[in-house]
Design a protein around this motif. Structure first.
Motif, PDB file in Angstrom:
ATOM      1  N   GLY A  37       9.569 -40.922 -95.384  1.00  0.00           N
ATOM      2  CA  GLY A  37       8.540 -40.265 -94.594  1.00  0.00           C
ATOM      3  C   GLY A  37       8.224 -38.840 -95.016  1.00  0.00           C
ATOM      4  O   GLY A  37       7.092 -38.514 -95.359  1.00  0.00           O
ATOM      5  N   PRO A  38       9.222 -37.942 -95.035  1.00  0.00           N
ATOM      6  CA  PRO A  38       8.941 -36.567 -95.406  1.00  0.00           C
ATOM      7  C   PRO A  38       8.293 -36.424 -96.776  1.00  0.00           C
ATOM      8  O   PRO A  38       7.445 -35.572 -96.985  1.00  0.00           O
ATOM      9  CB  PRO A  38      10.332 -35.917 -95.370  1.00  0.00           C
ATOM     10  CG  PRO A  38      11.091 -36.745 -94.379  1.00  0.00           C
ATOM     11  CD  PRO A  38      10.589 -38.137 -94.600  1.00  0.00           C
ATOM     12  N   LYS A  39       8.704 -37.316 -97.757  1.00  0.00           N
ATOM     13  CA  LYS A  39       8.083 -37.251 -99.081  1.00  0.00           C
ATOM     14  C   LYS A  39       6.610 -37.638 -99.000  1.00  0.00           C
ATOM     15  O   LYS A  39       5.760 -37.079 -99.673  1.00  0.00           O
ATOM     16  CB  LYS A  39       8.827 -38.178-100.048  1.00  0.00           C
ATOM     17  CG  LYS A  39      10.278 -37.763-100.305  1.00  0.00           C
ATOM     18  CD  LYS A  39      10.969 -38.726-101.255  1.00  0.00           C
ATOM     19  CE  LYS A  39      12.420 -38.322-101.482  1.00  0.00           C
ATOM     20  NZ  LYS A  39      13.122 -39.267-102.374  1.00  0.00           N
ATOM     21  N   ASP A  40       6.299 -38.619 -98.159  1.00  0.00           N
ATOM     22  CA  ASP A  40       4.914 -39.022 -97.971  1.00  0.00           C
ATOM     23  C   ASP A  40       4.090 -37.898 -97.360  1.00  0.00           C
ATOM     24  O   ASP A  40       2.913 -37.720 -97.676  1.00  0.00           O
ATOM     25  CB  ASP A  40       4.836 -40.264 -97.080  1.00  0.00           C
ATOM     26  CG  ASP A  40       5.440 -41.496 -97.731  1.00  0.00           C
ATOM     27  OD1 ASP A  40       5.808 -42.416 -97.002  1.00  0.00           O
ATOM     28  OD2 ASP A  40       5.549 -41.514 -98.975  1.00  0.00           O
ATOM     29  N   VAL A  41       4.695 -37.136 -96.472  1.00  0.00           N
ATOM     30  CA  VAL A  41       4.011 -36.005 -95.851  1.00  0.00           C
ATOM     31  C   VAL A  41       3.667 -34.961 -96.907  1.00  0.00           C
ATOM     32  O   VAL A  41       2.545 -34.441 -96.943  1.00  0.00           O
ATOM     33  CB  VAL A  41       4.884 -35.383 -94.740  1.00  0.00           C
ATOM     34  CG1 VAL A  41       4.268 -34.081 -94.238  1.00  0.00           C
ATOM     35  CG2 VAL A  41       5.044 -36.360 -93.582  1.00  0.00           C
ATOM     36  N   ALA A  42       4.614 -34.662 -97.770  1.00  0.00           N
ATOM     37  CA  ALA A  42       4.363 -33.679 -98.831  1.00  0.00           C
ATOM     38  C   ALA A  42       3.242 -34.151 -99.757  1.00  0.00           C
ATOM     39  O   ALA A  42       2.364 -33.366-100.157  1.00  0.00           O
ATOM     40  CB  ALA A  42       5.644 -33.438 -99.630  1.00  0.00           C
ATOM     41  N   ALA A  43       3.254 -35.436-100.089  1.00  0.00           N
ATOM     42  CA  ALA A  43       2.206 -35.982-100.963  1.00  0.00           C
ATOM     43  C   ALA A  43       0.848 -35.918-100.271  1.00  0.00           C
ATOM     44  O   ALA A  43      -0.174 -35.620-100.910  1.00  0.00           O
ATOM     45  CB  ALA A  43       2.547 -37.424-101.337  1.00  0.00           C
ATOM     46  N   ALA A  44       0.823 -36.182 -98.973  1.00  0.00           N
ATOM     47  CA  ALA A  44      -0.432 -36.142 -98.225  1.00  0.00           C
ATOM     48  C   ALA A  44      -0.998 -34.734 -98.183  1.00  0.00           C
ATOM     49  O   ALA A  44      -2.220 -34.528 -98.298  1.00  0.00           O
ATOM     50  CB  ALA A  44      -0.205 -36.665 -96.809  1.00  0.00           C
ATOM     51  N   LEU A  45      -0.139 -33.745 -98.051  1.00  0.00           N
ATOM     52  CA  LEU A  45      -0.593 -32.349 -98.044  1.00  0.00           C
ATOM     53  C   LEU A  45      -1.179 -31.967 -99.401  1.00  0.00           C
ATOM     54  O   LEU A  45      -2.154 -31.205 -99.473  1.00  0.00           O
ATOM     55  CB  LEU A  45       0.567 -31.419 -97.684  1.00  0.00           C
ATOM     56  CG  LEU A  45       0.991 -31.426 -96.213  1.00  0.00           C
ATOM     57  CD1 LEU A  45       2.311 -30.687 -96.034  1.00  0.00           C
ATOM     58  CD2 LEU A  45      -0.095 -30.771 -95.356  1.00  0.00           C
ATOM     59  N   GLU A  46      -0.584 -32.481-100.448  1.00  0.00           N
ATOM     60  CA  GLU A  46      -1.080 -32.187-101.787  1.00  0.00           C
ATOM     61  C   GLU A  46      -2.444 -32.836-102.003  1.00  0.00           C
ATOM     62  O   GLU A  46      -3.354 -32.233-102.600  1.00  0.00           O
ATOM     63  CB  GLU A  46      -0.083 -32.703-102.825  1.00  0.00           C
ATOM     64  CG  GLU A  46      -0.521 -32.501-104.273  1.00  0.00           C
ATOM     65  CD  GLU A  46      -0.663 -31.041-104.664  1.00  0.00           C
ATOM     66  OE1 GLU A  46      -1.490 -30.750-105.562  1.00  0.00           O
ATOM     67  OE2 GLU A  46       0.030 -30.195-104.070  1.00  0.00           O
ATOM     68  N   LYS A  47      -2.610 -34.040-101.485  1.00  0.00           N
ATOM     69  CA  LYS A  47      -3.878 -34.758-101.649  1.00  0.00           C
ATOM     70  C   LYS A  47      -4.971 -34.184-100.761  1.00  0.00           C
ATOM     71  O   LYS A  47      -6.133 -34.071-101.149  1.00  0.00           O
ATOM     72  CB  LYS A  47      -3.663 -36.233-101.333  1.00  0.00           C
ATOM     73  CG  LYS A  47      -4.917 -37.078-101.490  1.00  0.00           C
ATOM     74  CD  LYS A  47      -4.623 -38.548-101.164  1.00  0.00           C
ATOM     75  CE  LYS A  47      -5.875 -39.391-101.288  1.00  0.00           C
ATOM     76  NZ  LYS A  47      -5.603 -40.822-100.952  1.00  0.00           N
ATOM     77  N   GLY A  48      -4.599 -33.844 -99.517  1.00  0.00           N
ATOM     78  CA  GLY A  48      -5.569 -33.267 -98.572  1.00  0.00           C
ATOM     79  C   GLY A  48      -6.337 -34.312 -97.791  1.00  0.00           C
ATOM     80  O   GLY A  48      -6.119 -35.524 -97.933  1.00  0.00           O
ATOM     81  N   GLY A  49      -7.263 -33.855 -96.976  1.00  0.00           N
ATOM     82  CA  GLY A  49      -8.055 -34.744 -96.141  1.00  0.00           C
ATOM     83  C   GLY A  49      -8.390 -34.096 -94.812  1.00  0.00           C
ATOM     84  O   GLY A  49      -8.094 -32.919 -94.579  1.00  0.00           O
ATOM     85  N   LYS A  50      -8.994 -34.867 -93.911  1.00  0.00           N
ATOM     86  CA  LYS A  50      -9.412 -34.342 -92.606  1.00  0.00           C
ATOM     87  C   LYS A  50      -8.476 -34.840 -91.505  1.00  0.00           C
ATOM     88  O   LYS A  50      -8.066 -35.993 -91.496  1.00  0.00           O
ATOM     89  CB  LYS A  50     -10.843 -34.773 -92.289  1.00  0.00           C
ATOM     90  CG  LYS A  50     -11.386 -34.168 -90.988  1.00  0.00           C
ATOM     91  CD  LYS A  50     -12.863 -34.449 -90.799  1.00  0.00           C
ATOM     92  CE  LYS A  50     -13.104 -35.877 -90.364  1.00  0.00           C
ATOM     93  NZ  LYS A  50     -14.525 -36.112 -89.980  1.00  0.00           N
ATOM     94  N   VAL A  51      -8.162 -33.939 -90.584  1.00  0.00           N
ATOM     95  CA  VAL A  51      -7.325 -34.265 -89.433  1.00  0.00           C
ATOM     96  C   VAL A  51      -8.073 -33.857 -88.163  1.00  0.00           C
ATOM     97  O   VAL A  51      -8.411 -32.689 -87.990  1.00  0.00           O
ATOM     98  CB  VAL A  51      -5.961 -33.544 -89.486  1.00  0.00           C
ATOM     99  CG1 VAL A  51      -5.140 -33.856 -88.233  1.00  0.00           C
ATOM    100  CG2 VAL A  51      -5.192 -33.915 -90.740  1.00  0.00           C
ATOM    101  N   THR A  52      -8.344 -34.824 -87.313  1.00  0.00           N
ATOM    102  CA  THR A  52      -9.005 -34.536 -86.043  1.00  0.00           C
ATOM    103  C   THR A  52      -7.954 -34.358 -84.957  1.00  0.00           C
ATOM    104  O   THR A  52      -7.102 -35.225 -84.760  1.00  0.00           O
ATOM    105  CB  THR A  52      -9.959 -35.676 -85.640  1.00  0.00           C
ATOM    106  OG1 THR A  52     -10.934 -35.843 -86.666  1.00  0.00           O
ATOM    107  CG2 THR A  52     -10.655 -35.358 -84.319  1.00  0.00           C
TER     108      THR A  52
END
Length: 444
Positions: A37-52
């Motif tokens: 999980g935490p590794k996926d979070v780091a990867a998601a931050l690197e990729k970026g995107g929108k959070v509502t």
């Protein structure tokens, strides 16, 4: 606050509850080293995107801006979808429709159960949330986890304190009560000195009632999966009703509803002389009752047994990630940032009351002087209260519905000859019936 939740939606959630509360919400429940999980979070931050983010709490605006600055590839869309019941209704409608749900939602502790019961919010343990188990004070942390599963991160807290009008107390030679018996004595003396003065206001409030029962040692609710217990006949509840009934019988509380114009006026002119409420109240004093600056002070809650230091929570909310979130990893990253570390510090600086131990224990926080309270270091009292919150408190998984019928049951004690104990019994019966109707196994 009275929360009215659509029966149809709560019913749908309850039908799913048998499986929902006996299974882990997603993947592993661990969150320890080695989880992905935490590794996926780091990867998601690197990729970026929108959070509502659906939230009404104003300090999140600065937090969102800071988060975007730290992670420039992430776009935080902060939406006020209404406060409390309005947002919960909108959220349940979006979940039922299968579209339109946010990635993060602010949910008050007492209402969180209605979303966990139908597995409509993520278990955050696999994302790394378990590492924050010791980061938060006991009350808020207890409110967001069930066993190893963590369904939200605490955003703030509401350890209770006693606010009193020193100007009024001094004028009429009233001592600050340290026990609830002394509180009743003070109420009598104050009202006798001036019939226009009341020790407090009360027209029936579910949150205030359960908070004082909590402090008195009452534990009327039990919830283990779909097995629910409700008993307002315990010793703690009886302590509360015996004391509060005296105030009602002798007409020593103002028949004024909290948060009304009349309530603010009473706080301003001193005709409402005390409040027993959460530590988030100072900002409301400053903004809503500016003319009384310097008149009010803060003290620990009166005790049910002389010499005790027991406290409880009143209010507070969390950040949860709905199952329907489009980007769960980014959603968790924002929720974590907003509730821990720099995000939490920013919110505290802007007036939120912390749920984090580090902020509660910081010297800067403890040494803050409140001009409104005559330069008093009120945070020291609030922090002590947070440390003394009684453990073992549980809300019903359908507390939102239960609160919505409080004034139809217990509320009668404020407008008729009904006794508080009888009103609580009626509230218990109504809550039991609703639980039975929704598929729970409810014991009294």
């Amino acid at each position: 606050m009275r929360i009215r939740t659509p029966r149809r939606l709560l019913g749908a959630l309850a039908v799913a509850s048998a499986l929902a509360l006996t299974a882990t919400a997603c993947g592993s429940s661990g969150g320890e080293a080695g989880d992905t999980g935490p590794k996926d979070v780091a990867a998601a931050l690197e990729k970026g995107g929108k959070v509502t983010v659906w939230a009404w709490e104003p300090t999140l605006k600065k937090v969102a801006a800071d988060f975007e600055k730290k992670y420039p590839k992430v776009d935080i869309q902060l939406v006020n979808a209404g406060t409390g019941d309005k947002q919960y209704t909108a959220l349940q409608n979006a979940l039922a429709a299968g579209s339109g749900a946010p990635d993060v939602a602010q949910v008050e502790y007492y209402a969180l159960g209605q979303f966990t019961i139908g597995k409509s919010v993520e278990n955050l343990a696999p994302y790394g949330a378990t590492r924050h188990a010791k980061s938060f004070t006991p009350g808020p942390w207890n409110a967001v986890h069930q066993g190893k599963d963590i369904y939200a991160l605490p955003m703030d807290s509401g350890p209770m304190a006693f606010f009193y009008n020193k100007k009024v107390f001094d004028k009429h030679h009233i001592k600050v009560p340290t026990t609830w018996d002394e509180y009743v004595t003070a109420a009598r003396a104050l009202h006798k000195a001036d019939p226009k003065l009341f020790i407090t206001n009360d027209t029936g409030d579910a949150g205030a009632t359960t908070s004082l029962i909590w402090q008195a040692g009452g534990r009327p609710y039990r919830a283990e999966g779909t097995d629910v217990g409700i008993d307002f006949g315990d010793a703690g509840t009886k302590k509360y009703t015996a004391t509060w009934q005296k105030l009602l019988d002798e007409k020593l509380v103002a028949p004024i509803t909290s948060w009304s114009d009349a309530w603010y006026k009473g706080l301003a002119d001193g005709s409402i002389a005390t409040l027993s409420i959460g530590a988030w109240m100072p900002a409301n004093f400053s903004s809503g009752v500016p003319s009384a600056s310097g008149d009010w002070r803060v003290a620990p809650l009166p005790q049910w047994t002389k010499g005790d230091t027991a406290s409880s929570e009143n209010g507070g909310s969390s950040l949860a990630v709905p199952k329907a979130a489009k980007n769960k990893e980014l959603a968790y990253a924002f929720a974590e940032y907003a509730t821990t570390g720099a995000g939490a510090a920013t919110r505290v600086a802007d007036g939120a009351f912390p749920a984090t131990r580090a902020d509660l224990e910081s010297q800067a926080f403890l040494d803050t002087r409140f001009d409104y309270f005559g330069g008093q270091k009120a945070n020291r009292i609030f922090a002590e209260s947070a440390r003394n919150v009684g453990t073992g408190w549980t809300y019903l998984p359908y507390q939102a519905y239960a609160n919505s019928v409080f004034n139809d049951t217990v509320g009668k004690a404020y407008v008729s000859g009904t006794k508080l104990s009888d009103g609580l019994e009626a509230w218990q019966e109504a809550s039991v019936k609703y639980g039975d109707d929704q598929g729970f196994t409810v014991n009294k």
